[in-house]
Design a protein around this motif. Structure first.
Motif, mmCIF file in Angstrom:
data_model
loop_
_atom_site.group_PDB
_atom_site.id
_atom_site.type_symbol
_atom_site.label_atom_id
_atom_site.label_comp_id
_atom_site.label_asym_id
_atom_site.label_seq_id
_atom_site.Cartn_x
_atom_site.Cartn_y
_atom_site.Cartn_z
ATOM 1 N N SER A 154 1.139 -1.229 0.036
ATOM 2 C CA SER A 154 -0.046 0.115 0.058
ATOM 3 C C SER A 154 0.797 1.306 -0.140
ATOM 4 O O SER A 154 1.660 1.526 0.958
ATOM 5 C CB SER A 154 -1.011 0.068 1.191
ATOM 6 O OG SER A 154 -1.377 1.332 1.590
ATOM 7 N N GLY A 155 0.654 2.101 -1.026
ATOM 8 C CA GLY A 155 1.418 3.299 -1.067
ATOM 9 C C GLY A 155 1.273 4.342 0.200
ATOM 10 O O GLY A 155 2.143 4.929 0.674
ATOM 11 N N ARG A 156 -0.092 4.119 0.611
ATOM 12 C CA ARG A 156 -0.425 4.749 1.655
ATOM 13 C C ARG A 156 0.303 4.524 2.873
ATOM 14 O O ARG A 156 0.780 5.239 3.862
ATOM 15 C CB ARG A 156 -1.822 5.018 2.031
ATOM 16 C CG ARG A 156 -2.452 5.954 3.225
ATOM 17 C CD ARG A 156 -2.060 7.320 3.113
ATOM 18 N NE ARG A 156 -2.443 8.357 4.397
ATOM 19 C CZ ARG A 156 -2.109 9.316 4.655
ATOM 20 N NH1 ARG A 156 -1.207 9.808 3.843
ATOM 21 N NH2 ARG A 156 -2.382 9.855 5.662
ATOM 22 N N ALA A 157 0.425 3.290 3.268
ATOM 23 C CA ALA A 157 0.937 2.490 4.411
ATOM 24 C C ALA A 157 2.540 2.863 4.281
ATOM 25 O O ALA A 157 3.049 3.289 5.244
ATOM 26 C CB ALA A 157 0.823 1.333 4.465
ATOM 27 N N GLU A 213 -7.917 1.179 0.367
ATOM 28 C CA GLU A 213 -8.009 0.499 -0.903
ATOM 29 C C GLU A 213 -7.535 -0.939 -0.800
ATOM 30 O O GLU A 213 -7.939 -1.781 -1.694
ATOM 31 C CB GLU A 213 -6.748 1.228 -1.846
ATOM 32 C CG GLU A 213 -7.072 2.669 -2.231
ATOM 33 C CD GLU A 213 -5.629 2.997 -2.742
ATOM 34 O OE1 GLU A 213 -5.584 3.275 -4.294
ATOM 35 O OE2 GLU A 213 -4.814 3.592 -2.261
ATOM 36 N N SER A 227 3.883 5.622 2.900
ATOM 37 C CA SER A 227 4.079 6.882 3.365
ATOM 38 C C SER A 227 4.086 7.337 4.734
ATOM 39 O O SER A 227 4.217 8.427 5.006
ATOM 40 C CB SER A 227 3.277 7.697 2.260
ATOM 41 O OG SER A 227 1.898 7.562 2.530
ATOM 42 N N THR A 228 3.462 6.256 5.539
ATOM 43 C CA THR A 228 3.354 6.676 6.996
ATOM 44 C C THR A 228 4.155 5.698 7.852
ATOM 45 O O THR A 228 4.077 5.809 9.045
ATOM 46 C CB THR A 228 1.847 6.468 7.341
ATOM 47 O OG1 THR A 228 1.286 5.301 7.052
ATOM 48 C CG2 THR A 228 0.894 7.404 6.641
ATOM 49 N N GLU A 245 3.752 -0.424 7.367
ATOM 50 C CA GLU A 245 3.421 -1.052 6.498
ATOM 51 C C GLU A 245 3.062 -2.664 7.012
ATOM 52 O O GLU A 245 2.685 -3.668 6.118
ATOM 53 C CB GLU A 245 4.600 -1.458 5.656
ATOM 54 C CG GLU A 245 5.127 -0.167 4.872
ATOM 55 C CD GLU A 245 6.288 -0.409 4.319
ATOM 56 O OE1 GLU A 245 6.669 -1.625 3.671
ATOM 57 O OE2 GLU A 245 7.120 0.503 3.784
ATOM 58 N N HIS A 269 -7.487 7.345 -3.690
ATOM 59 C CA HIS A 269 -6.101 6.978 -3.593
ATOM 60 C C HIS A 269 -5.171 8.028 -3.206
ATOM 61 O O HIS A 269 -5.744 9.361 -3.739
ATOM 62 C CB HIS A 269 -5.837 6.577 -5.120
ATOM 63 C CG HIS A 269 -4.260 6.226 -5.193
ATOM 64 N ND1 HIS A 269 -3.730 4.997 -4.621
ATOM 65 C CD2 HIS A 269 -3.198 6.864 -5.711
ATOM 66 C CE1 HIS A 269 -2.358 5.030 -4.745
ATOM 67 N NE2 HIS A 269 -1.939 6.108 -5.450
ATOM 68 N N PRO A 270 -4.223 8.199 -2.389
ATOM 69 C CA PRO A 270 -3.882 7.008 -1.702
ATOM 70 C C PRO A 270 -4.432 6.982 -0.300
ATOM 71 O O PRO A 270 -4.180 7.829 0.590
ATOM 72 C CB PRO A 270 -2.228 7.033 -1.634
ATOM 73 C CG PRO A 270 -2.140 8.497 -1.605
ATOM 74 C CD PRO A 270 -3.287 9.308 -2.191
ATOM 75 N N THR A 271 -5.145 5.773 -0.034
ATOM 76 C CA THR A 271 -5.768 5.360 1.345
ATOM 77 C C THR A 271 -5.658 4.013 1.894
ATOM 78 O O THR A 271 -5.351 3.014 0.910
ATOM 79 C CB THR A 271 -7.305 5.953 1.575
ATOM 80 O OG1 THR A 271 -7.895 4.770 0.569
ATOM 81 C CG2 THR A 271 -7.520 7.125 1.073
ATOM 82 N N ARG A 272 -5.642 3.857 2.997
ATOM 83 C CA ARG A 272 -5.594 2.262 3.463
ATOM 84 C C ARG A 272 -6.958 1.643 3.034
ATOM 85 O O ARG A 272 -6.904 0.299 3.052
ATOM 86 C CB ARG A 272 -5.457 2.335 4.972
ATOM 87 C CG ARG A 272 -4.159 2.773 5.407
ATOM 88 C CD ARG A 272 -3.946 2.772 6.981
ATOM 89 N NE ARG A 272 -2.384 2.602 7.343
ATOM 90 C CZ ARG A 272 -1.832 1.861 7.299
ATOM 91 N NH1 ARG A 272 -2.015 0.593 7.320
ATOM 92 N NH2 ARG A 272 -0.350 1.935 7.778
#
Length: 463
Positions: A381-384, A447, A386-387, A390, A442-445
């Motif tokens: 996940s891109g959002r994960a 997804e 970036s925070t 993961e 997008h981007p969110t968890r």
């Protein structure tokens, strides 16, 4: 004091009781709620809300500590400190605001709140011991919503250094060494919080793995995080009592006795219903084990006497009690309602958080249902990414024949906020195709839910 009469009497102003009373008041029902403590029950006063406040403070403190060392974000900060008594004052302020809010809502709905302890005279008459004397109330309908309390072990009685979750949320300073008896959600939520605040935490669990009420796959990321936080975990281990000098918790594993040094011992081995001390024993009501037996309308074996929330058994969750309370108010008003929930979400506010909604694979198998499943890991996940969190995944379980979604489960940072969409998907009888065709931001968890459904259909896009 003169006697009172009402159409509905609610005993207990916890989440189930106050929601029942408020909704009844809105429906024009003459309602009285009896509560000897502050409204809100365990959840608001010494449970759900204050524990989340302490967990939030612990998370913020851990972030500050993390930023004192070299990290990928390039943030540098000085070594932080915490005035824990101030943290507790802040937590107490939140509780006070919310209890005041509940009192205001009861008043707005026209509900009379009598502060005192109720005692059944019979199925329709209750005596309330108040600061001004004894008040007798006659009611056409009664709702028992007295909640639950922490289970006390005979060899670890509460008092002194042995505490329940209630006392754990009232500590004025962080214990240097904390032993937690019970690796369920309460013990791990508080144990992880105190570990982040600097305590040396040891968790003792009698089962072979933590969070035994959840699928083992969901508990693995939590177990990994426990190790990262320096928490010592003893599974398949039973607590036996305190050492003679009172400085250590004695436990047994593989036939061997182990001493665990502890300044405080937090016992979290479950909760039991509050069903004694108010005359219920004399009514000879039908029981289901230690709980009150109810039908699909929350009716007990006594006519026009209802029971909601923890006194009726598992799952002992505030939102279940609230839903039951709202339903009972509708029934008393003469509306047709029945308890027919497809799922009740269960959330564990550990780090990472765990959400379980609907059936597991094992549940479906036991029911003779053939299923397919899809799983999407947050590492993709891109959002994960970036925070910096993961860890975890979302898994969707559906019938193989018609793709109806039966269960959605997940573990991950702040995944509790996704529980609403998980529950809605099952409550609305969604299919895998419904979830796969729903466009997620997008981007969110979020997804991950769509991706898990796509995976179950055999055409995942991002793994």
């Amino acid at each position: 004091m003169s006697d009172k009469k009402c159409k509905l009497l609610v005993i207990g102003a916890g989440p189930g009781g106050y929601v029942c009373a408020i909704r009844a008041g809105q429906l024009g029902i003459e309602t009285i709620v009896v509560e000897e403590k502050e409204p809100g029950g365990t959840c608001l006063n010494v449970g759900c809300i204050p524990s989340k406040a302490v967990i939030h403070a612990a998370n913020e403190f851990e972030k500050a500590v993390h930023n004192t060392t070299d990290n990928a974000l390039g943030i540098r900060a000085e070594a932080p400190s915490i005035d824990f008594s101030k943290t507790i004052d802040w937590k107490d302020g939140i509780v006070k605001r919310l209890t005041g809010g509940v009192s205001g809502l009861l008043k707005k709905a026209g509900v009379e709140h009598i502060r005192g302890r109720a005692n059944f005279v019979d199925g329709k008459a209750i005596e309330v011991t108040t600061s001004n004397g004894v008040q007798r109330i006659y009611a056409e309908n009664v709702v028992i919503a007295t909640g639950s309390q922490a289970v006390e072990l005979p060899f670890l009685p509460f008092g002194g250094k042995i505490i329940s979750s209630t006392e754990a949320l009232e500590l004025q300073k962080i214990p240097k060494k904390l032993a937690v008896v019970g690796g369920g959600y309460i013990g791990l939520e508080l144990g992880m919080a105190y570990a982040k605040l600097g305590a040396k935490v040891t968790v003792v669990e009698a089962e072979s793995h933590i969070l035994s009420q959840y699928d083992k796959e969901l508990s693995k990321p939590v177990e990994k995080r426990l190790k990262e936080l320096g928490v010592t975990l003893h599974t398949s281990t039973k607590a036996k009592g305190m050492s003679k000098d009172g400085k250590s918790l004695l436990v047994e594993a593989d036939g061997k006795e182990i001493k665990i040094a502890a300044d405080k011992v937090l016992v979290t081995v479950g909760r039991r219903p509050n069903l004694s001390g108010f005359g219920l024993e004399d009514l000879s009501m039908k029981m289901s084990g230690p709980f009150l037996s109810i039908d699909e309308k929350c009716q007990t074996s006594m006519r026009d006497v209802y029971a909601i929330g923890d006194v009726t058994g598992e799952p002992m969750l505030a939102h279940r009690a609230m839903a039951q309370g709202e339903m009972v108010a509708e029934l008393v008003a003469g509306n047709k309602r029945v308890w027919d929930k497809r799922c009740i979400p269960a959330v564990c506010f550990t780090d990472p958080e765990v959400v379980s909604v609907g059936l597991s694979v094992a549940d479906a198998k036991a029911a003779g249902i053939e299923v397919i499943k899809g799983k999407f890991p947050f590492v993709a996940s891109g959002r994960a990414m970036s925070t910096e969190r993961e860890d975890g995944f979302v898994q969707v379980i559906a019938r193989k024949d018609n793709h109806e979604v039966l269960g959605i489960h997940g573990v991950g940072a702040e995944i509790s906020e996704m529980s609403a969409s998980f529950s809605l998907a099952i409550e609305m009888a969604s299919t895998l195709e419904d979830l796969a065709l729903t466009i997620q931001a997008h981007p969110t968890r979020g997804e991950a839910l769509q991706e898990a459904a796509l995976g179950a259909l055999g055409h995942a896009l991002h793994i």
